[in-house]
Design a protein around this motif. Sequence first.
Motif, PDB file in Angstrom:
ATOM      1  N   PRO A  27       0.682  -1.261   0.024  1.00  0.00           N
ATOM      2  CA  PRO A  27       0.159   0.116  -0.104  1.00  0.00           C
ATOM      3  C   PRO A  27       0.884   1.043  -0.059  1.00  0.00           C
ATOM      4  CG  PRO A  27      -0.567  -1.387   1.796  1.00  0.00           C
ATOM      5  CD  PRO A  27       0.658  -1.788   1.173  1.00  0.00           C
ATOM      6  N   PHE A  28       0.107   2.318  -0.302  1.00  0.00           N
ATOM      7  CA  PHE A  28       0.821   3.508  -0.029  1.00  0.00           C
ATOM      8  C   PHE A  28       1.437   3.818   1.259  1.00  0.00           C
ATOM      9  CE2 PHE A  28      -2.766   4.413  -3.262  1.00  0.00           C
ATOM     10  CZ  PHE A  28      -2.054   4.734  -4.218  1.00  0.00           C
ATOM     11  N   ARG A  29       2.458   4.485   1.408  1.00  0.00           N
ATOM     12  CA  ARG A  29       3.052   4.685   2.486  1.00  0.00           C
ATOM     13  C   ARG A  29       3.414   3.415   3.460  1.00  0.00           C
ATOM     14  NH1 ARG A  29       1.550   9.794   5.857  1.00  0.00           N
ATOM     15  NH2 ARG A  29       3.423   9.058   7.098  1.00  0.00           N
ATOM     16  N   SER A  30       3.408   2.165   2.964  1.00  0.00           N
ATOM     17  CA  SER A  30       3.729   1.375   3.669  1.00  0.00           C
ATOM     18  C   SER A  30       5.214   0.938   3.637  1.00  0.00           C
ATOM     19  CB  SER A  30       3.093  -0.020   2.939  1.00  0.00           C
ATOM     20  OG  SER A  30       3.590  -1.387   3.428  1.00  0.00           O
ATOM     21  N   ARG A  31       5.613   0.239   4.913  1.00  0.00           N
ATOM     22  CA  ARG A  31       6.911  -0.110   4.825  1.00  0.00           C
ATOM     23  C   ARG A  31       7.417  -1.417   3.882  1.00  0.00           C
ATOM     24  NH1 ARG A  31       7.080  -3.971  10.407  1.00  0.00           N
ATOM     25  NH2 ARG A  31       4.803  -4.387  10.241  1.00  0.00           N
ATOM     26  N   ASN A  33       6.293  -1.073   0.737  1.00  0.00           N
ATOM     27  CA  ASN A  33       6.358  -0.683  -0.533  1.00  0.00           C
ATOM     28  C   ASN A  33       7.815   0.102  -0.877  1.00  0.00           C
ATOM     29  OD1 ASN A  33       6.018   1.353  -2.682  1.00  0.00           O
ATOM     30  ND2 ASN A  33       3.661   1.699  -2.241  1.00  0.00           N
ATOM     31  N   SER A  34       8.360  -0.318  -2.136  1.00  0.00           N
ATOM     32  CA  SER A  34       9.868   0.202  -2.244  1.00  0.00           C
ATOM     33  C   SER A  34       9.679   1.337  -2.883  1.00  0.00           C
ATOM     34  CB  SER A  34      10.521  -0.773  -3.366  1.00  0.00           C
ATOM     35  OG  SER A  34       9.575  -0.500  -4.641  1.00  0.00           O
ATOM     36  N   PHE A  35       8.658   2.249  -3.147  1.00  0.00           N
ATOM     37  CA  PHE A  35       8.509   3.597  -3.349  1.00  0.00           C
ATOM     38  C   PHE A  35       8.343   4.561  -2.288  1.00  0.00           C
ATOM     39  CE2 PHE A  35       6.701   1.604  -7.556  1.00  0.00           C
ATOM     40  CZ  PHE A  35       7.985   1.806  -8.013  1.00  0.00           C
ATOM     41  N   THR A  36       8.056   3.913  -1.064  1.00  0.00           N
ATOM     42  CA  THR A  36       7.762   4.876   0.166  1.00  0.00           C
ATOM     43  C   THR A  36       8.998   5.363   0.748  1.00  0.00           C
ATOM     44  OG1 THR A  36       5.938   3.541   0.793  1.00  0.00           O
ATOM     45  CG2 THR A  36       6.913   4.769   2.477  1.00  0.00           C
ATOM     46  N   THR A  37       8.778   6.857   0.914  1.00  0.00           N
ATOM     47  CA  THR A  37       9.850   7.601   1.545  1.00  0.00           C
ATOM     48  C   THR A  37       9.486   8.134   2.653  1.00  0.00           C
ATOM     49  OG1 THR A  37       9.185   9.624   0.370  1.00  0.00           O
ATOM     50  CG2 THR A  37      10.892   8.328  -0.765  1.00  0.00           C
ATOM     51  N   GLY A 147     -14.786  -5.871  19.161  1.00  0.00           N
ATOM     52  CA  GLY A 147     -14.211  -4.711  19.469  1.00  0.00           C
ATOM     53  C   GLY A 147     -15.201  -3.601  19.026  1.00  0.00           C
ATOM     54  N   ASN A 148     -14.369  -2.578  19.079  1.00  0.00           N
ATOM     55  CA  ASN A 148     -15.067  -0.997  18.583  1.00  0.00           C
ATOM     56  C   ASN A 148     -15.642  -1.333  17.244  1.00  0.00           C
ATOM     57  OD1 ASN A 148     -14.410   0.198  20.970  1.00  0.00           O
ATOM     58  ND2 ASN A 148     -12.643   0.919  20.219  1.00  0.00           N
ATOM     59  N   ARG A 149     -16.548  -0.832  16.603  1.00  0.00           N
ATOM     60  CA  ARG A 149     -17.119  -0.867  15.438  1.00  0.00           C
ATOM     61  C   ARG A 149     -16.252  -0.095  14.436  1.00  0.00           C
ATOM     62  NH1 ARG A 149     -18.436  -4.730  14.414  1.00  0.00           N
ATOM     63  NH2 ARG A 149     -17.203  -5.049  16.151  1.00  0.00           N
ATOM     64  N   GLU A 150     -15.392  -0.561  13.614  1.00  0.00           N
ATOM     65  CA  GLU A 150     -14.205   0.060  12.889  1.00  0.00           C
ATOM     66  C   GLU A 150     -14.194  -0.485  11.671  1.00  0.00           C
ATOM     67  OE1 GLU A 150     -11.028   0.346  16.478  1.00  0.00           O
ATOM     68  OE2 GLU A 150     -11.233  -1.624  15.324  1.00  0.00           O
ATOM     69  N   LEU A 151     -13.668   0.232  10.621  1.00  0.00           N
ATOM     70  CA  LEU A 151     -13.522   0.127   9.236  1.00  0.00           C
ATOM     71  C   LEU A 151     -11.776   0.056   9.152  1.00  0.00           C
ATOM     72  CD1 LEU A 151     -14.072  -0.458   6.283  1.00  0.00           C
ATOM     73  CD2 LEU A 151     -14.193   2.228   6.124  1.00  0.00           C
ATOM     74  N   TYR A 152     -11.090  -0.852   8.652  1.00  0.00           N
ATOM     75  CA  TYR A 152      -9.833  -0.863   8.212  1.00  0.00           C
ATOM     76  C   TYR A 152      -9.602  -0.857   6.728  1.00  0.00           C
ATOM     77  CZ  TYR A 152      -9.062  -2.318  13.064  1.00  0.00           C
ATOM     78  OH  TYR A 152      -9.183  -2.364  14.373  1.00  0.00           O
ATOM     79  N   MET A 153      -8.848  -0.020   6.159  1.00  0.00           N
ATOM     80  CA  MET A 153      -8.503  -0.046   4.750  1.00  0.00           C
ATOM     81  C   MET A 153      -7.126   0.322   4.461  1.00  0.00           C
ATOM     82  SD  MET A 153     -10.971   2.516   2.017  1.00  0.00           S
ATOM     83  CE  MET A 153     -11.019   1.847   0.448  1.00  0.00           C
ATOM     84  N   ASN A 154      -6.447  -0.461   3.640  1.00  0.00           N
ATOM     85  CA  ASN A 154      -5.145  -0.340   2.928  1.00  0.00           C
ATOM     86  C   ASN A 154      -5.548  -0.351   1.182  1.00  0.00           C
ATOM     87  OD1 ASN A 154      -3.376  -2.117   5.164  1.00  0.00           O
ATOM     88  ND2 ASN A 154      -3.997  -0.190   5.334  1.00  0.00           N
ATOM     89  N   CYS A 155      -4.869   0.782   0.652  1.00  0.00           N
ATOM     90  CA  CYS A 155      -4.948   0.734  -0.905  1.00  0.00           C
ATOM     91  C   CYS A 155      -3.405   0.870  -1.519  1.00  0.00           C
ATOM     92  CB  CYS A 155      -5.585   2.306  -1.005  1.00  0.00           C
ATOM     93  SG  CYS A 155      -7.482   2.374  -0.208  1.00  0.00           S
ATOM     94  N   ALA A 156      -3.505   0.288  -2.593  1.00  0.00           N
ATOM     95  CA  ALA A 156      -2.340   0.307  -3.587  1.00  0.00           C
ATOM     96  C   ALA A 156      -2.584   0.682  -4.823  1.00  0.00           C
ATOM     97  CB  ALA A 156      -1.627  -1.282  -3.466  1.00  0.00           C
TER      98      ALA A 156
END
Length: 229
Positions: A27-31, A33-37, A147-156
């Motif tokens: 995903p974006f900004r993931s460790r 992701n080789s493009f992440t700075t 647990g708490n009512r949540e939404l998790y989301m990762n995007c690439a």
Amino acid sequence: MKSFLVSAILGLAALAQAHMEMVYPPPFRSRYNSFTTDIDYSMTNPLSSSGSDFPCKGYHNLLNTPQGRSVATWTPGQRITWTLTGSATHNGGSCQVSLSYDAGRTWTALHSYIGNCPLKNAWDFTLPTDTPAGSALFAFSWNNNLGNRELYMNCAHVTIAGGATSANPPFSSRPATFFANNGNGCRTVETFDVLYPNPGPNVDNVSTKSTPPVGTCANRKRFAMPLSV
């Protein structure tokens, strides 16, 4: 007292890092992701319940920037394995994988997993044979069971290549991705796997305890023309 405070802080830090995050496609900004700075070390955190960072934790705005280059090229009809890492699965729940061709404004569900998601690290789906070619956002989204009512989301950022062929049902008729617990008036029910109102034609339902969402859960427009590659 000092020892107790240190333990409490470390415990909270562990919880903050213990949920699930997508590894492939990175995903974006993931460790991963080789493009992440500018690494986000809180990738496992849920989205804000207010919807302020919906979609993609706000990182969809990195699309086509140096940090937001395409990380995978897929071909319609291809069998794809997407992967996760993490430890706090909140007794699973329900997940979907989706594509957006309009920079995150609308989303089309590719595959729905009702129950036990994300209790394992590797998941499969087949990219529909008539998936349009072009630049797209791929998303993993998850509503937890406990647990708490949540939404998790990762995007690439992914690229769909090759010549698409007709499919039944056609891509344009596939449902909008389901979103809840993000300030949109739609909520899931704790201790139940959310039963998607329209999971689409490709669905794995292994839940033994599911229920529909509550509140105002609109089925919004699902599809837009692709962006240019």
